[in-house]
Design an enzyme around this catalytic site. Sequence first.
Site, short mmCIF file in Angstrom:
data_model
loop_
_atom_site.label_atom_id
_atom_site.label_comp_id
_atom_site.label_asym_id
_atom_site.label_seq_id
_atom_site.Cartn_x
_atom_site.Cartn_y
_atom_site.Cartn_z
CD1 TRP A 100 -7.14 10.11 -0.68
CD2 TRP A 100 -8.05 10.03 1.19
NE1 TRP A 100 -5.79 10.42 -0.50
CE2 TRP A 100 -6.64 10.12 1.18
CE3 TRP A 100 -8.68 9.01 2.50
CZ2 TRP A 100 -6.39 10.91 1.87
CZ3 TRP A 100 -7.97 9.86 3.73
CH2 TRP A 100 -6.45 10.57 3.20
CB CYS A 157 -0.73 -0.22 1.18
SG CYS A 157 -1.48 1.37 1.82
NE ARG A 177 2.42 0.69 3.27
CZ ARG A 177 3.58 -0.29 3.71
NH1 ARG A 177 4.14 -0.27 4.93
NH2 ARG A 177 4.57 -0.21 2.57
#
Length: 1152
Positions: free
Chosen positions: A334, A162, A165
């Site tokens: 988002w 990700c 983070r």
Amino acid sequence: MEMLETSTQTDQIDSEITGDHGVKPDESGSNATRVQLCNHTTGKIYADQLHTRQTKAGITAKTPSTAKPSIKNSACLASVMRPPIPGYLTAETGKRSKEEILAQATDFLQQYYESIKQYDTEEHNTRLHEVCDSICLTGTYELTSDELVFGAKTAWRNAPRCIGRIQWNNLEVFDCRHVTSAKQMFEAICKYLEYATNGGNIRSAITIFRQRVHGKGDFRVWNSQLIRYAGYLQPDGSVIGDPANVEFTQICEELGWSGEGGRFDVLPMLLQADGRKPEWFEIPPELILEVDIAHPKYDWFASLGLKWYGVPCVSDMQIDVGGIQFTATPFNGWYMGTEVGARNFGDTNRYNMLETVAKHMGLDTSSSLTLWKDLALIETNIAVLYSYKEAKVTIIDHHAAAESFMQHMDKEQRLRGGCPADWVWIVPPVSGSLCPVYHQEMLSYQMKPAFLYQVAAWKTQSDKKRKRLTTVKVVATAIRYLTRIMMKILANRSTLTILYATETGKSERFAHRIGDVFKTGFNVKVTCMEDYNTADLLNESFLLVVTSTFGNGEAPTNGEMFARDIKRLVKEKKTANQSNSNDLCSLSLNIRCIVLLFRYSVFGLGSTAYPEHFCKFAGTVDTMLNEVGGKRLTDVYKGDELGGQEEAFQEWARDVFKTACDIFPIHRGVNRKAILTMLGSDTSKMHKSYRIKPVTRQKEPDPLVQLGKIHKKKVFPCKMKDRKQLQSATSSRSTILITLDTQGRKDLSYQPGDHVAVFPTNDKELVHKIVSRLELEYTPDTVLQLEMQTDGQQVWTKVKRMPPCTIQEAFTRYLDITSPPTPDAMRMLAAYTASSDEREQIMLLGKGQSDYKTWINTCHPNIGDVLISFPSIRVPGWFLLDHLPLLKPRRYSISSCPKVNPNEIHITVAVVKYWTTASMESYHKGVCSTWLEELDIGAVVPAYIKPAPSFYLPSDIKKPVILIGNGTGIAPFRSFWQRRELEATCSNPPKFGKMTLVFGCRHPDIDDIYAEERSGAEKSGALLKVMKAYSRLHGKPKKYVQDVIKENPKLIFKHIYEEQGHVYVCGNNLMAADVRKTLVQILGSKGKMTSQEAQDYITNMRESGRYHEDLFGVVNRLSEPKSNTNRGATSTASSLWFMMKELQFWMLYASR
Ligand SMILES: Cc1cc2nc3c(=O)[nH]c(=O)nc-3n(C[C@H](O)[C@H](O)[C@H](O)COP(=O)(O)OP(=O)(O)OC[C@H]3O[C@@H](n4cnc5c(N)ncnc54)[C@H](O)[C@@H]3O)c2cc1C
Ligand SMILES: NC(=O)c1ccc[n+]([C@@H]2O[C@H](COP(=O)([O-])OP(=O)(O)OC[C@H]3O[C@@H](n4cnc5c(N)ncnc54)[C@H](OP(=O)(O)O)[C@@H]3O)[C@@H](O)[C@H]2O)c1
Ligand SMILES: Cc1cc2nc3c(=O)[nH]c(=O)nc-3n(C[C@H](O)[C@H](O)[C@H](O)COP(=O)(O)O)c2cc1C
């Protein structure tokens, strides 16, 4: 920021195409392992075994300490979606031992107490003992709320794939471990979604349901993301919607959900509590924040019809915290723009938009050297970022996301001495080397707590359930592969686009019918005009158009945009011709496209009840297509709904097919003769079988949502607030003023001139009459799904025109049971008629000739009348479910000004009740007007606003205005004078042009509606003058509005010619036509114009927005109630009269 979406998205495709893959034992039986590597675009799989023979030098650090297989130290697994090492990015499935849980709990508690600076304190040690005791006694333990929050945040912090983070500590955790049922899960998720969405200012959050408990089933959210768009697999193998979700869509359908069949239908949530069968829940529309995609520079981008949702909420992952596994943990961050722009829209196995975008940009797509894909990709990403920004929905671009990750990594290095990161996933899919992360070396490893991929929920169901769902998957996979082969064959065929525009659905049906037949020889695409981009004419070689005509020779609503676009193209082309521009490159894209010839033919549906404008729009389209460069295959064919429509259609279809065969290369295997025979018969029932299947429904559906789906509109609830009779007590008729309460809904705001569309329900008695005559396999309150099978195919497909519903609901809410059956429908009914006499009569009517016309005009029969009149008809339920038209919303011209009546919509409704001149059931009631007349105060009226900007008051308020209306035609004018009255009474009133009303009714004492209000408006100066036409004054000749106009030529000429004023006409078509004729006469005499010049003058007025019409349709004038006692009831005398008429009618038929 995007949280792991890429992985889960593709993961779904992964399971669709390849099934379980990863490490598999060698087929030779040796201990060697092979790793399956999937290409997610083509579905092709390589099984790598070579890695087992590698030298042990190349050791990667991408492994968890607990991983066992030999691969762990020998190959980089970064691009493998689900590394085949349980515990490393992928969840373990087996039962955990107490020792394992205890070890992980101890490690976790240490992390937790360190984080709150209580490591090795009494509190820490007490908690450790407590957890230890619980694990020893029960085999598990429960986290405290604080531990859970810390665990969830840390799982995100540890997620190596990700990029977003940096936000890990801002994660809001909804602890929903108390939830016990799917319904409660749904309620919790709704609350969570609302929080996360936050009106577009998105907040990162996670909802956590009960942990895995040995011996109990799991909690699972079956969706890969909470909001996803359905993917509908088509018989030809193509997909409408998101191809990533085909399997999941089919599972939803298996469970009873039914979508609209569109490109962006939000799938329901499938929620599983305690390992029970999942239940599906429609996500409330107000919780789905969506963004329509437009481009800051390219206006055409919006017409691609793209949109995406605001909140990316991954819902199929597990979090593993302190040895405890949480299997249902929907969470969101988002979006990073590239997830939507590059992956969702750009990937070839997703919405695959790049070629379309490139073509619109005018790029040369013939060679990859032009980098057209890259250019289109960038513009698509720009559009996404721009649209989210405009809509005020949080999004981050990949540069900013990469920068923030660098900061995060830096900080983590300082705080923790490292940051697990998977370079392959962190580097964005667009402009990799432009982002700082590209140049950063990274180390990927697994830390706990962790987010982990799980096996798809449906694969973990019990054997029986799984078998069923796996079958869906296997079939889907098989179809996909077959499709690829088919696509190749189809690619060699000619492509035919069939465009339709329709108001009541007939043209759409005809379009599909001809499409079904032409499929054998062509690649067929059937599209509604409103979904068609006229620039695509560039790609057309063969185009068929099926369209009806509405208003006064105009386009049906869903053809209006197409008509405007083509008109613009014609104009552009004419201008280009005038400037002698023969150079193709100098023309705009639109014009260039139409210089390339395409062949076309048009079929028009209409009614000779509109003699002046019979099928006029079809004619207009035909002319315009010709003017833009199309070449006619045949003349326009016209089908009259009052007779011979079916025959006209068949003739057209045959003519088009014969001509097309001579021009286009038709596949050798196509049997032309057979097709021509098929076209000569009734293609509507061709090749199809139907069946009805009972299905279960989770909950009572919201009728408004269902209506919205059926009619592809957003439907809102109004409340019936008030009802007032406008006609006098002595009148036999009823015209009512209805006040609807919009309850402050913004979507129901409007302007004077607009219409409101109302969805009525059918008369209970009539529903009963029809349902009791049906041949039903199930009781009328069984929820049913209609399915269809085309001959020669094995697959049953759902008929999507209606959601699964009961027969009772279908006939009450969704089907039109009052319009007279068409000749086609009569012919089809003949097949279900036992008596040969009756069959003969029905076939005669089915010819659509004079007998049919007489029958319709005198009896206006509905389907109930037909079933009663022909008692030997045994009609199966499915027949009517598929063949009756849909019950359409009725439009009403709004009679109120919103500023004067906030939160209210007023409508003026003439209640339709009439006797037919020869009838079987004699007394007929209009569906909607009667429903509105009888509806309880406070009841819900489903409605939506239909803006009518062409009927707004002039923007130049000084211009004089003449309003002409008869009967209920006065409706919109009330909103005009209310608005002017309001403005006239303000402190600094503007100077308006004169507003004159010409109003016609029967008699001043009977139906002179709004007389008082009108004189009030005259007094206030809002109306300069009201001129009245009474048609039924005793001893006086009939006077209509056009007669009043004729009597005042000077005034009219001054208004419309000398002062360049506006004319507004409202009411029925006949009156409107007469008014136009009268104005032509006045222009001729006063303006010394020829008749043609005067007509052109009116046409110009219309085109320049000075002549406005709001027309209700043709008025059929059969008998109306004789006295006021008949408001809502039938009199005995009248009944006797009609019984005699009926007798005469049947004698007439018997004598044939
Ligand atoms: C743009 C627009 C604006 C409109 N605005 C208004 C408005 O402001 N006020 C208003 O009242 N209506 C208005 N209408 C008409 C309205 O939409 C409905 O058509 C009307 O209320 C009848 O609907 P219903 O469901 O009650 O009747 P339906 O069940 O639809 O029955 C109507 C049909 O019955 C038949 N019929 C009607 N009268 C007779 C008769 N005497 N003899 C034989 N057959 C007959 C005709 O075929 C007619 O089409 C408007 C229509 C349009 C298109
Ligand atoms: N309003 C009701 O209570 C009621 C009840 C049942 C049915 N309907 C139906 O509802 C529709 C509209 O009704 P409505 O009340 O708005 O109007 P309406 O009362 O039928 O007509 C209004 C006025 O227009 C006149 N008119 C008729 N034909 C005309 C033409 N070609 N040109 C100019 N004027 C013309 C009528 O005269 P004449 O009628 O004298 O010719 C009447 O004076 C019609 O379909 C009607 O059949 C209405
Ligand atoms: C309000 C109204 C206006 C209409 N105007 C016309 C017209 O101007 N010319 C025509 O030929 N048919 C006209 N019609 C008839 C329709 O075109 C006809 O009913 C057609 O079969 C509808 O096909 P669809 O279901 O595809 O919309 C009109 C119908 C209504 C209800």
